[in-house]
Structures are given as C-alpha cells and as structure tokens.
Design a protein around this motif. Structure first.
Motif, PDB file in Angstrom:
ATOM      1  N   GLU A 120      42.181  21.903  32.124  1.00  0.00           N
ATOM      2  CA  GLU A 120      41.676  23.087  32.821  1.00  0.00           C
ATOM      3  C   GLU A 120      42.766  24.149  32.955  1.00  0.00           C
ATOM      4  O   GLU A 120      42.531  25.328  32.715  1.00  0.00           O
ATOM      5  N   LYS A 121      43.967  23.710  33.311  1.00  0.00           N
ATOM      6  CA  LYS A 121      45.075  24.658  33.456  1.00  0.00           C
ATOM      7  C   LYS A 121      45.405  25.297  32.112  1.00  0.00           C
ATOM      8  O   LYS A 121      45.622  26.503  32.026  1.00  0.00           O
ATOM      9  N   GLU A 122      45.427  24.482  31.070  1.00  0.00           N
ATOM     10  CA  GLU A 122      45.722  25.010  29.732  1.00  0.00           C
ATOM     11  C   GLU A 122      44.702  26.069  29.328  1.00  0.00           C
ATOM     12  O   GLU A 122      45.058  27.115  28.787  1.00  0.00           O
ATOM     13  N   LYS A 123      43.447  25.799  29.625  1.00  0.00           N
ATOM     14  CA  LYS A 123      42.377  26.755  29.306  1.00  0.00           C
ATOM     15  C   LYS A 123      42.593  28.073  30.060  1.00  0.00           C
ATOM     16  O   LYS A 123      42.561  29.154  29.475  1.00  0.00           O
ATOM     17  N   VAL A 124      42.836  27.989  31.349  1.00  0.00           N
ATOM     18  CA  VAL A 124      43.018  29.185  32.183  1.00  0.00           C
ATOM     19  C   VAL A 124      44.275  29.955  31.773  1.00  0.00           C
ATOM     20  O   VAL A 124      44.258  31.181  31.639  1.00  0.00           O
ATOM     21  N   VAL A 125      45.379  29.234  31.542  1.00  0.00           N
ATOM     22  CA  VAL A 125      46.637  29.866  31.151  1.00  0.00           C
ATOM     23  C   VAL A 125      46.493  30.542  29.783  1.00  0.00           C
ATOM     24  O   VAL A 125      46.971  31.664  29.580  1.00  0.00           O
ATOM     25  N   ASN A 126      45.824  29.883  28.855  1.00  0.00           N
ATOM     26  CA  ASN A 126      45.631  30.473  27.525  1.00  0.00           C
ATOM     27  C   ASN A 126      44.763  31.730  27.580  1.00  0.00           C
ATOM     28  O   ASN A 126      45.016  32.696  26.853  1.00  0.00           O
TER      29      ASN A 126
END
Length: 181
Positions: free
Chosen positions: A72-78
């Motif tokens: 989830e964090k990777e998705k939001v950060v990307n």
C-alpha cells in the motif's frame, strides 16, 4: 494544442510551480510515513497478541500485515512520485515555450534592460547621494541626479507597459495535457 496568451501561460506556470512544491512535500511525507499508517491492524498487533496469546500466529499475521502495508505504501509513494515527475516535465516544457516566445517577440530584451534599470534605481536609492539629494535638492538638480532618476523611472514604466502589453496580446500554443490541472 491550445492557444493562450503569454500572460495566461505565465499564470499557468506559476500555478504548476505551486502545485509542484506541494507534490514534492506530499511525496516526502508519504515516503517518511510509518507502515502502521497504511494498515490499521498493524498498530493493533500487541492487542491481538495479548488476546490470543499465540505468538507464532501473531508473528505470521504481523508479517502478512507488513507486506500488505508495504504494498500500500509503495502504491501511494509511487503515485506521489509520478505526480512530481509529471509536474516537473510540464513545468519544463511550459517554461521553454515561454522563453522561446519571449525571445521571438523581444520580451527578453526588455527584461534584460529592466533588470539593470531596477538595479540602478535600487543603488541610487541606497546611496548617500540620493539620500543627500532629498536634503539638498539644488545640488541634485544641478548635477542632474533628479533628471537621471526621473528618466530611469520613465524608462522602467515604459518597459513594464510593453512587457504587460505583449503578455496580454501574444498568443502561444501549449499542448493540452500541460494545461490540464
């Protein structure tokens, strides 16, 4: 391609620059956010442990939740990073188009002259001569300081008027995707 005035392009550029700064802050904040903010249950892991008492089950659950939070964090950060990169690209394209147009219509020449007029007026305003001319108007008139400052201010006003006129009358073509907010 949309046709807009140079003034509208400058306004769009300013809006995009502000949005860019916000996007960079958002990107940095998202990258720095703890994983527990992405999956609620991750923060409750100690409560689950105290209720169940099964350490192995809780460890496995924590690993699963960590993976889910990382995804989830990777998705939001990307997404935040992609927005920063798009805005940066749009700003560069828009800035280059504006600079090219400024060169073509002669605004660059006006801006260069205006820069040095402002420097001259600023320096005179800070100098002892200028402060003294207010006290000794006769000397300032005799040595031409008042006339010189008046001429600089007139020329500054003329250049600002010419730039403003060109900004409101010159049309430029901007790709539609850059204008989208």
């Amino acid at each position: 391609m949309a046709k807009i005035t140079l003034g509208e392009a400058l306004s769009t550029l300013k809006r995009k620059e502000i949005k860019f700064l916000r996007a960079i802050n958002n990107y940095a904040e998202e990258a720095d956010t703890p994983l527990s903010n992405y999956v609620e249950e991750l923060g409750d892991i100690n409560l689950i442990l105290s209720e169940t008492g099964d350490i192995e089950k809780v460890r496995k659950l924590k690993e699963e939740l960590n993976e889910k939070a990382k995804d989830e964090k990777e998705k939001v950060v990307n997404e935040a990073k992609d927005e920063v990169e798009k805005l940066m690209s749009d700003i560069i394209k828009l800035k280059l188009t504006i600079q090219k147009t400024n060169k073509e219509v002669g605004i660059d020449d006006y801006l260069s002259e205006l820069k040095y007029l402002k420097i001259a007026l600023s320096q005179i305003g800070r100098s002892d001569l200028f402060r003294g001319y207010r006290k000794n108007t006769q000397d300032a008139k005799e040595y031409g300081l008042i006339e010189f400052v008046d001429n600089l201010e007139k020329r500054k006003y003329e250049l600002e008027s010419k730039i403003l006129n060109k900004n409101h009358t010159t049309l430029i073509e901007i790709p539609d995707e850059i204008l989208e907010d």
